[in-house]
Write an enzyme that holds these catalytic residues in place. Structure first.
Site, PDB file in Angstrom:
ATOM      1  N   GLY A   1       0.709  -1.138   0.189  1.00  0.00           N
ATOM      2  CA  GLY A   1       0.099  -0.008   0.008  1.00  0.00           C
ATOM      3  C   GLY A   1       0.929   1.416   0.271  1.00  0.00           C
ATOM      4  O   GLY A   1       1.911   1.119  -0.413  1.00  0.00           O
ATOM      5  N   GLY A   2       0.254   2.255   0.485  1.00  0.00           N
ATOM      6  CA  GLY A   2       1.073   3.718   0.401  1.00  0.00           C
ATOM      7  C   GLY A   2       1.178   3.958   2.042  1.00  0.00           C
ATOM      8  O   GLY A   2       2.111   3.227   2.492  1.00  0.00           O
ATOM      9  N   ASP A   3       1.144   5.275   2.199  1.00  0.00           N
ATOM     10  CA  ASP A   3       1.437   5.677   3.353  1.00  0.00           C
ATOM     11  C   ASP A   3       1.266   5.066   4.720  1.00  0.00           C
ATOM     12  O   ASP A   3       1.748   5.053   5.627  1.00  0.00           O
ATOM     13  CB  ASP A   3       0.972   7.313   3.608  1.00  0.00           C
ATOM     14  CG  ASP A   3       1.655   8.321   2.787  1.00  0.00           C
ATOM     15  OD1 ASP A   3       2.816   7.887   2.183  1.00  0.00           O
ATOM     16  OD2 ASP A   3       1.243   9.448   2.650  1.00  0.00           O
ATOM     17  N   THR A   4       0.016   4.392   4.713  1.00  0.00           N
ATOM     18  CA  THR A   4      -0.435   3.493   5.739  1.00  0.00           C
ATOM     19  C   THR A   4       0.816   2.356   6.249  1.00  0.00           C
ATOM     20  O   THR A   4       0.682   2.223   7.344  1.00  0.00           O
ATOM     21  CB  THR A   4      -1.566   2.639   5.099  1.00  0.00           C
ATOM     22  OG1 THR A   4      -2.518   3.352   4.533  1.00  0.00           O
ATOM     23  CG2 THR A   4      -2.233   1.737   6.114  1.00  0.00           C
ATOM     24  N   GLY A   5       1.341   1.809   5.364  1.00  0.00           N
ATOM     25  CA  GLY A   5       2.573   1.048   5.817  1.00  0.00           C
ATOM     26  C   GLY A   5       3.659   1.671   6.369  1.00  0.00           C
ATOM     27  O   GLY A   5       4.210   1.120   7.407  1.00  0.00           O
TER      28      GLY A   5
ATOM     29  N   GLU B   1       5.918  -3.255   0.789  1.00  0.00           N
ATOM     30  CA  GLU B   1       5.810  -2.933  -0.530  1.00  0.00           C
ATOM     31  C   GLU B   1       5.141  -1.593  -0.674  1.00  0.00           C
ATOM     32  O   GLU B   1       3.796  -1.686  -0.986  1.00  0.00           O
ATOM     33  CB  GLU B   1       5.506  -3.966  -1.597  1.00  0.00           C
ATOM     34  CG  GLU B   1       6.343  -5.092  -1.598  1.00  0.00           C
ATOM     35  CD  GLU B   1       7.650  -5.041  -2.097  1.00  0.00           C
ATOM     36  OE1 GLU B   1       7.917  -3.710  -2.692  1.00  0.00           O
ATOM     37  OE2 GLU B   1       8.518  -5.766  -1.566  1.00  0.00           O
TER      38      GLU B   1
ATOM     39  N   ARG C   1      -0.305   2.145 -10.638  1.00  0.00           N
ATOM     40  CA  ARG C   1       0.581   0.872 -10.264  1.00  0.00           C
ATOM     41  C   ARG C   1       1.786   1.482  -9.360  1.00  0.00           C
ATOM     42  O   ARG C   1       2.297   2.600  -9.878  1.00  0.00           O
ATOM     43  CB  ARG C   1       1.054   0.269 -11.696  1.00  0.00           C
ATOM     44  CG  ARG C   1       0.117  -0.318 -12.299  1.00  0.00           C
ATOM     45  CD  ARG C   1       0.597  -1.068 -13.446  1.00  0.00           C
ATOM     46  NE  ARG C   1       1.690  -1.760 -13.794  1.00  0.00           N
ATOM     47  CZ  ARG C   1       2.984  -1.201 -14.431  1.00  0.00           C
ATOM     48  NH1 ARG C   1       2.978  -0.128 -14.938  1.00  0.00           N
ATOM     49  NH2 ARG C   1       3.932  -2.100 -14.300  1.00  0.00           N
ATOM     50  N   CYS C   2       2.058   0.655  -8.270  1.00  0.00           N
ATOM     51  CA  CYS C   2       3.258   1.396  -7.708  1.00  0.00           C
ATOM     52  C   CYS C   2       4.346   1.410  -8.740  1.00  0.00           C
ATOM     53  O   CYS C   2       5.370   2.248  -8.532  1.00  0.00           O
ATOM     54  CB  CYS C   2       3.570   0.456  -6.669  1.00  0.00           C
ATOM     55  SG  CYS C   2       3.808  -1.266  -7.046  1.00  0.00           S
ATOM     56  N   THR C   3       4.574   0.622  -9.844  1.00  0.00           N
ATOM     57  CA  THR C   3       5.695   0.580 -10.727  1.00  0.00           C
ATOM     58  C   THR C   3       5.451   1.368 -11.897  1.00  0.00           C
ATOM     59  O   THR C   3       6.233   1.248 -12.865  1.00  0.00           O
ATOM     60  CB  THR C   3       5.959  -0.918 -11.124  1.00  0.00           C
ATOM     61  OG1 THR C   3       4.779  -1.469 -11.394  1.00  0.00           O
ATOM     62  CG2 THR C   3       6.572  -1.766  -9.793  1.00  0.00           C
TER      63      THR C   3
ATOM     64  N   ARG D   1       7.020  -5.252 -11.860  1.00  0.00           N
ATOM     65  CA  ARG D   1       7.443  -6.376 -10.828  1.00  0.00           C
ATOM     66  C   ARG D   1       7.978  -7.357 -11.263  1.00  0.00           C
ATOM     67  O   ARG D   1       9.055  -7.978 -10.749  1.00  0.00           O
ATOM     68  CB  ARG D   1       6.059  -6.731 -10.226  1.00  0.00           C
ATOM     69  CG  ARG D   1       6.248  -7.663  -9.060  1.00  0.00           C
ATOM     70  CD  ARG D   1       5.037  -8.325  -8.636  1.00  0.00           C
ATOM     71  NE  ARG D   1       5.248  -9.228  -7.686  1.00  0.00           N
ATOM     72  CZ  ARG D   1       4.903  -8.955  -6.234  1.00  0.00           C
ATOM     73  NH1 ARG D   1       4.277  -7.928  -5.817  1.00  0.00           N
ATOM     74  NH2 ARG D   1       5.210  -9.853  -5.435  1.00  0.00           N
TER      75      ARG D   1
HETATM   76  N1  LIG Z   1       5.281  -1.646  -3.882  1.00  0.00           N
HETATM   77  C1  LIG Z   1       4.204  -2.480  -4.047  1.00  0.00           C
HETATM   78  O1  LIG Z   1       4.182  -3.840  -4.357  1.00  0.00           O
HETATM   79  C2  LIG Z   1       2.929  -1.697  -4.457  1.00  0.00           C
HETATM   80  C3  LIG Z   1       2.477  -0.360  -3.811  1.00  0.00           C
HETATM   81  N2  LIG Z   1       1.274   0.341  -4.075  1.00  0.00           N
HETATM   82  C4  LIG Z   1       1.129   1.674  -3.454  1.00  0.00           C
HETATM   83  O2  LIG Z   1      -0.056   1.712  -2.902  1.00  0.00           O
HETATM   84  C5  LIG Z   1      -0.552   3.053  -2.858  1.00  0.00           C
HETATM   85  C6  LIG Z   1      -2.114   3.137  -3.331  1.00  0.00           C
HETATM   86  O3  LIG Z   1      -2.859   2.136  -2.756  1.00  0.00           O
HETATM   87  P1  LIG Z   1      -3.841   2.472  -1.469  1.00  0.00           P
HETATM   88  O4  LIG Z   1      -4.876   1.693  -1.433  1.00  0.00           O
HETATM   89  O5  LIG Z   1      -4.102   3.703  -1.625  1.00  0.00           O
HETATM   90  O6  LIG Z   1      -2.961   2.413  -0.302  1.00  0.00           O
HETATM   91  P2  LIG Z   1      -3.260   2.546   1.307  1.00  0.00           P
HETATM   92  O7  LIG Z   1      -2.015   2.583   2.139  1.00  0.00           O
HETATM   93  O8  LIG Z   1      -4.045   3.850   1.537  1.00  0.00           O
HETATM   94  O9  LIG Z   1      -4.259   1.361   1.386  1.00  0.00           O
HETATM   95  C7  LIG Z   1      -3.618  -0.090   1.435  1.00  0.00           C
HETATM   96  C8  LIG Z   1      -4.580  -0.961   1.883  1.00  0.00           C
HETATM   97  O10 LIG Z   1      -4.321  -0.718   3.373  1.00  0.00           O
HETATM   98  C9  LIG Z   1      -5.582  -0.890   3.962  1.00  0.00           C
HETATM   99  N3  LIG Z   1      -5.441  -0.122   5.253  1.00  0.00           N
HETATM  100  C10 LIG Z   1      -5.760   1.278   5.319  1.00  0.00           C
HETATM  101  N4  LIG Z   1      -5.659   1.571   6.567  1.00  0.00           N
HETATM  102  C11 LIG Z   1      -5.121   0.538   7.319  1.00  0.00           C
HETATM  103  C12 LIG Z   1      -4.693   0.389   8.567  1.00  0.00           C
HETATM  104  N5  LIG Z   1      -4.989   1.351   9.513  1.00  0.00           N
HETATM  105  N6  LIG Z   1      -4.456  -0.741   8.855  1.00  0.00           N
HETATM  106  C13 LIG Z   1      -4.297  -1.817   8.028  1.00  0.00           C
HETATM  107  N7  LIG Z   1      -4.694  -1.628   7.026  1.00  0.00           N
HETATM  108  C14 LIG Z   1      -4.992  -0.297   6.312  1.00  0.00           C
HETATM  109  C15 LIG Z   1      -6.464  -0.447   2.922  1.00  0.00           C
HETATM  110  O11 LIG Z   1      -7.755  -0.948   3.318  1.00  0.00           O
HETATM  111  P3  LIG Z   1      -9.000  -0.377   3.019  1.00  0.00           P
HETATM  112  O12 LIG Z   1      -9.226  -0.123   1.366  1.00  0.00           O
HETATM  113  O13 LIG Z   1     -10.172  -1.109   3.386  1.00  0.00           O
HETATM  114  O14 LIG Z   1      -9.121   1.013   3.295  1.00  0.00           O
HETATM  115  C16 LIG Z   1      -5.564  -0.931   1.754  1.00  0.00           C
HETATM  116  O15 LIG Z   1      -6.398  -2.465   1.537  1.00  0.00           O
HETATM  117  C17 LIG Z   1       0.245   3.802  -3.663  1.00  0.00           C
HETATM  118  O16 LIG Z   1       1.178   4.536  -3.073  1.00  0.00           O
HETATM  119  C18 LIG Z   1       0.989   2.657  -4.309  1.00  0.00           C
HETATM  120  O17 LIG Z   1       2.464   3.068  -5.161  1.00  0.00           O
HETATM  121  C19 LIG Z   1       0.365  -0.389  -4.728  1.00  0.00           C
HETATM  122  C20 LIG Z   1       0.506  -1.448  -5.480  1.00  0.00           C
HETATM  123  C21 LIG Z   1       1.946  -2.332  -5.320  1.00  0.00           C
HETATM  124  O1  LIG Z   2       0.978  -5.589  -7.920  1.00  0.00           O
HETATM  125  C1  LIG Z   2       1.839  -5.089  -7.650  1.00  0.00           C
HETATM  126  O2  LIG Z   2       2.551  -5.831  -6.602  1.00  0.00           O
HETATM  127  C2  LIG Z   2       2.697  -3.892  -8.180  1.00  0.00           C
HETATM  128  O3  LIG Z   2       1.623  -3.115  -8.497  1.00  0.00           O
HETATM  129  C3  LIG Z   2       3.392  -4.266  -9.326  1.00  0.00           C
HETATM  130  O4  LIG Z   2       2.815  -5.135 -10.254  1.00  0.00           O
HETATM  131  P1  LIG Z   2       3.265  -4.707 -11.605  1.00  0.00           P
HETATM  132  O5  LIG Z   2       4.634  -4.142 -12.095  1.00  0.00           O
HETATM  133  O6  LIG Z   2       3.091  -6.192 -12.488  1.00  0.00           O
HETATM  134  O7  LIG Z   2       2.149  -3.969 -12.216  1.00  0.00           O
END
Ligand SMILES: NC(=O)C1=CN([C@@H]2O[C@H](COP(=O)(O)OP(=O)(O)OC[C@H]3O[C@@H](n4cnc5c(N)ncnc54)[C@H](OP(=O)(O)O)[C@@H]3O)[C@@H](O)[C@H]2O)C=CC1
Ligand SMILES: O=C(O)[C@H](O)COP(=O)(O)O
EC number: 1.2.1.9
Length: 273
Positions: free
Chosen positions: A12-16, A31, A64-66, A218
């Site tokens: 995910g994003g900043d949540t991580g 990730e 996509r993150c990538t 990826r």
């Molecule tokens: N490096 C990688 O492999 C990848 C990274 N990303 C990144 O993800 C981001 C976009 O995705 P986005 O969904 O907006 O990311 P978020 O970090 O906002 O959310 C990701 C997931 O976390 C869940 N979540 C939110 N808050 C919490 C919490 N407090 N505790 C546990 N889980 C929580 C969300 O659930 P809910 O939907 O129920 O709120 C969602 O399923 C971008 O920054 C993108 O680059 C995307 C794909 C692959």
């Molecule tokens: O799903 C993922 O983990 C990432 O978004 C990277 O996947 P991709 O580069 O194959 O889109």
């Protein structure tokens, strides 16, 4: 943290980042987001670059993150590259996913509002709009922003939408510097026919992966997949993920007679005593 949690693997994003701050001693695999740079040298095959910018920057509407999230192109070939990308952007089909369109609505209204904020900031600071900005609800038309400068938010922030900034550079070092000044370090790519130069640039880019002459991706699941800095912790991939989710445990059986674990020094210590 719930005591039953003994490992966290999160995408995910900043949540991580906030999860990792609360995780204490729990092993993490993160990730997260990316600002994947596409560095384009003078000798690059510009048709190949343009095709990869469309695929890398606009597939899944840039969500996509990538995804390619910033193009760093040498000034001498920038006009030609921007023209080629513009021609291809004009061919993208925009509309609902049910119609098999290339560009579809972004995931939420707040995401669309965030993207619009980045576009308006770039407009206020003088970026060149290669297409007219257009939005209907969460559907945002693909937009290439040329002549982006480092004082614009879009130079650094991840839109996660179909908006792609182009920064014109005068040296490879300038491109590497911009890439490494980012908080993110997921992937990047470099386009050149000079493989030796490409390898040097790849080594200098502080990202988990660098693709040479192709868009970031990826890759197959047995490839290692990792981000540096705010892009992640650890590495995914079949063996890496199994290792990360495995605890190492050592049991040493000490025999009554001196054993290897005590080493030869064990007996010499005793004899000294
Ligand atoms: N490096 C990688 O492999 C990848 C990274 N990303 C990144 O993800 C981001 C976009 O995705 P986005 O969904 O907006 O990311 P978020 O970090 O906002 O959310 C990701 C997931 O976390 C869940 N979540 C939110 N808050 C919490 C919490 N407090 N505790 C546990 N889980 C929580 C969300 O659930 P809910 O939907 O129920 O709120 C969602 O399923 C971008 O920054 C993108 O680059 C995307 C794909 C692959
Ligand atoms: O799903 C993922 O983990 C990432 O978004 C990277 O996947 P991709 O580069 O194959 O889109």
């Amino acid at each position: 943290m719930h005591p039953g949690v003994n490992c966290i693997s999160f995408t995910g994003g900043d949540t991580g980042i906030s999860i990792s701050k609360k995780a204490g001693m729990i092993p993490l695999q993160m990730e997260l987001g990316g600002k994947d740079a596409c560095i384009v040298l003078e000798d690059a095959d510009l048709d190949l670059v343009a095709a990869n910018i469309i695929k890398g920057g606009f597939s899944y509407s840039g969500q996509r993150c990538t995804a390619i999230k910033v193009v760093l192109v040498m000034e001498s070939v920038a006009d030609a590259l921007v023209e080629k990308v513009k021609t291809r952007v004009a061919k993208l089909r925009i509309g609902p996913p049910e119609d098999d369109c290339d560009i579809t609505p972004v995931v939420t209204e707040s995401s669309a509002n965030f993207i619009e904020g980045l576009v308006m900031d770039a407009k206020d600071k003088g970026a060149t709009f290669c297409q007219q900005y257009k939005r209907e609800g969460n559907l945002i038309w693909p937009l290439l922003l040329d002549n982006v400068r480092p004082d614009m938010r879009i130079a650094w922030e991840e839109p996660f939408g179909p908006i792609l900034p182009v920064i014109r550079i005068n040296s490879v070092e300038e491109g590497i510097h911009h890439c490494n000044a980012s908080n993110f370090g997921l992937q990047g790519c470099v386009f050149t026919k000079d493989i030796n130069k490409a390898m040097l640039i790849s080594d200098a880019m502080e990202t988990g992966t660098v693709q040479i002459n192709s868009a970031p991706a990826r890759g197959p699941d047995h490839f290692p997949f990792q981000g540096l800095k705010d892009s992640g912790i650890g590495s995914q991939g079949i063996t890496n993920s199994i290792d990360m989710m495995t605890k190492v445990k050592t049991t040493v059986i000490n025999l009554p007679s001196p054993s290897y674990s005590m080493g030869s020094s064990g007996s010499s210590i005793r004899s000294r005593i």
